[in-house]
Write a protein that holds these residues in place. Structure first.
Motif, PDB file in Angstrom:
ATOM      1  N   ALA A   6       0.840  -1.202   0.000  1.00  0.00           N
ATOM      2  CA  ALA A   6       0.000   0.000   0.000  1.00  0.00           C
ATOM      3  C   ALA A   6       0.873   1.248   0.000  1.00  0.00           C
ATOM      4  CB  ALA A   6      -0.913  -0.011   1.217  1.00  0.00           C
ATOM      5  N   PRO A   7       0.401   2.369  -0.513  1.00  0.00           N
ATOM      6  CA  PRO A   7       1.185   3.619  -0.506  1.00  0.00           C
ATOM      7  C   PRO A   7       1.548   4.035   0.907  1.00  0.00           C
ATOM      8  CG  PRO A   7      -0.723   3.815  -1.938  1.00  0.00           C
ATOM      9  CD  PRO A   7      -0.900   2.535  -1.187  1.00  0.00           C
ATOM     10  N   GLU A   8       2.615   4.823   1.015  1.00  0.00           N
ATOM     11  CA  GLU A   8       3.033   5.316   2.328  1.00  0.00           C
ATOM     12  C   GLU A   8       1.971   6.249   2.908  1.00  0.00           C
ATOM     13  OE1 GLU A   8       6.763   7.205   1.887  1.00  0.00           O
ATOM     14  OE2 GLU A   8       7.827   5.390   1.275  1.00  0.00           O
ATOM     15  N   GLN A   9       1.996   6.372   4.215  1.00  0.00           N
ATOM     16  CA  GLN A   9       1.009   7.205   4.898  1.00  0.00           C
ATOM     17  C   GLN A   9       1.174   8.674   4.519  1.00  0.00           C
ATOM     18  OE1 GLN A   9       1.272   6.496   9.107  1.00  0.00           O
ATOM     19  NE2 GLN A   9       0.574   4.366   8.958  1.00  0.00           N
ATOM     20  N   LYS A  14       1.508  18.317   5.391  1.00  0.00           N
ATOM     21  CA  LYS A  14       1.747  18.725   3.995  1.00  0.00           C
ATOM     22  C   LYS A  14       0.549  18.296   3.154  1.00  0.00           C
ATOM     23  CE  LYS A  14       5.841  18.175   2.329  1.00  0.00           C
ATOM     24  NZ  LYS A  14       7.079  17.532   1.841  1.00  0.00           N
ATOM     25  N   PRO A  15      -0.565  19.005   3.263  1.00  0.00           N
ATOM     26  CA  PRO A  15      -1.779  18.626   2.522  1.00  0.00           C
ATOM     27  C   PRO A  15      -1.577  18.647   1.007  1.00  0.00           C
ATOM     28  CG  PRO A  15      -2.015  20.825   3.456  1.00  0.00           C
ATOM     29  CD  PRO A  15      -0.772  20.239   4.050  1.00  0.00           C
ATOM     30  N   GLU A  16      -0.519  19.331   0.528  1.00  0.00           N
ATOM     31  CA  GLU A  16      -0.296  19.381  -0.913  1.00  0.00           C
ATOM     32  C   GLU A  16       0.139  18.026  -1.471  1.00  0.00           C
ATOM     33  OE1 GLU A  16       3.469  20.915   1.170  1.00  0.00           O
ATOM     34  OE2 GLU A  16       1.296  21.145   1.352  1.00  0.00           O
ATOM     35  N   PHE A  85      -8.497  18.813   1.654  1.00  0.00           N
ATOM     36  CA  PHE A  85      -7.071  19.097   1.449  1.00  0.00           C
ATOM     37  C   PHE A  85      -6.804  20.160   0.389  1.00  0.00           C
ATOM     38  CE2 PHE A  85      -6.660  14.648   3.100  1.00  0.00           C
ATOM     39  CZ  PHE A  85      -5.930  14.966   4.230  1.00  0.00           C
ATOM     40  N   VAL A  86      -7.644  20.245  -0.620  1.00  0.00           N
ATOM     41  CA  VAL A  86      -7.408  21.174  -1.722  1.00  0.00           C
ATOM     42  C   VAL A  86      -8.383  22.328  -1.609  1.00  0.00           C
ATOM     43  CG1 VAL A  86      -7.261  21.466  -4.217  1.00  0.00           C
ATOM     44  CG2 VAL A  86      -6.639  19.274  -3.185  1.00  0.00           C
TER      45      VAL A  86
END
Length: 326
Positions: A6-9, A14-16, A85-86
């Motif tokens: 799975a992708p890293e957390q 850093k919401p970007e 986040f965006v």
């Protein structure tokens, strides 16, 4: 089937980074066939892979007014995270950024096109490809190519991109060929200069050799053609130089033992009272004779006799010279 991690957390400071994580999880979801699982299972996998803080953010999305089961729809949950986040983008600002983007110095066509795509993604264009095409045609740095693209009536974005890439590739190849030719030209000049230097040094050595030969005869001549090479020196009688260039030291005095001498004639011995002595001092001298004054006394000598030495008789010496000395 291959196993995928799975992708890293997500770093919530850093919401970007959210768009990158969302894209990686979407690929992970398809690769592991997670998209075939129930929606609530997919949502749980997403929140778990994002880390502990994702649970708190997700709980903030749930409200009593939400329809039952809507919060478990995977696409709906993604939109909620996007909104969190965006921040809402200013379309006017994004379009202003897009329309002010020009190809920068040193930037390749590939980099410029990719950046135009990135900027256009947030501009809400109805015809995004046309906008990117027009921007590429107008603001590409190669003005000759820009004019050529403007004259193509059926120009599409794909065609414009292909022409721009091809033109850049051709120019790069020509530049490399020109640089290679310049290097060859420089090498040729270096070789010529080196050859000239070698010839100059060789000529200098020839002149130096000629100068050395001048010391034997004192004349200018070609190498190995000295006129004194086989000649005998009149001074030291050695071979190889003339007398005017002879370096042999002069001998100041020479003593020789003489076995015999040649005399032309000898007069008879006369006493000082004999009348013939007066003949020596007469004013009129016979041919081939001359009078020399010795110790204040005139004495008649025969000249040019070819004799090796000159003598006087004892009577002349005793009768005249000895008295003059005393």
């Amino acid at each position: 089937m291959a196993k995928f991690s799975a992708p890293e957390q997500l770093n919530f400071a850093k919401p970007e980074d959210w768009p990158d994580l969302k894209q990686r999880f979407s690929r992970y979801r398809i690769a592991t066939k997670l998209n075939k699982e129930p929606a609530d299972f997919q949502v749980s996998a997403l929140i778990y892979s994002m880390g502990p803080e994702a649970e708190q953010v997700y709980n903030s999305f749930v409200s009593p007014n939400d329809d039952e089961g809507e919060e478990e729809d995977f696409d709906h949950v993604l939109k909620l995270f996007d909104a969190h986040f965006v921040p809402k983008r200013n379309v006017i600002f994004e379009r202003a950024r897009f329309h002010s983007r020009t190809q920068e110095a040193g930037e390749s066509v590939e980099q410029y096109i990719r950046h135009l795509y990135e900027l256009a993604a947030h501009c809400d264009f109805h015809e995004k490809e046309e906008e990117i095409r027009d921007r590429l045609v107008i603001w590409i740095k190669d003005k000759d190519l820009s004019l050529k693209l403007q004259m193509t009536s059926d120009l599409t974005l794909k065609k414009a991109v292909d022409m721009a890439r091809h033109s850049e590739l051709v120019k790069q190849q020509n530049s490399e060929a020109g640089a290679s030719g310049h290097v060859d030209e420089v090498k040729s000049k270096v070789y010529k200069n080196k050859w000239k230097k070698t010839q100059y040094e060789a000529a200098g050595r020839r002149k130096e050799n000629e100068k050395k030969n001048f010391g034997r005869c004192g004349r200018k001549h070609a190498r190995n053609k000295c006129p004194a090479k086989d000649r005998e020196c009149n001074k030291c009688h050695k071979i190889g130089h003339f007398a005017n260039k002879c370096k042999t030291r002069m001998i100041q005095d020479v003593t020789e033992e003489v076995d015999s001498l040649f005399l032309g004639s000898i007069n008879e011995t006369m006493t000082k009272n004999e009348a013939t002595v007066d003949e020596v001092i007469t004013d009129t001298e016979p041919p081939w004779r001359t009078t020399l004054v010795i110790c204040h006394t005139p004495v008649s000598f025969k000249i040019d006799s070819g004799a090796d030495t000159t003598i006087i008789n004892e009577a002349t010496y005793s009768g005249h010279l000895c008295q003059a000395e005393t």
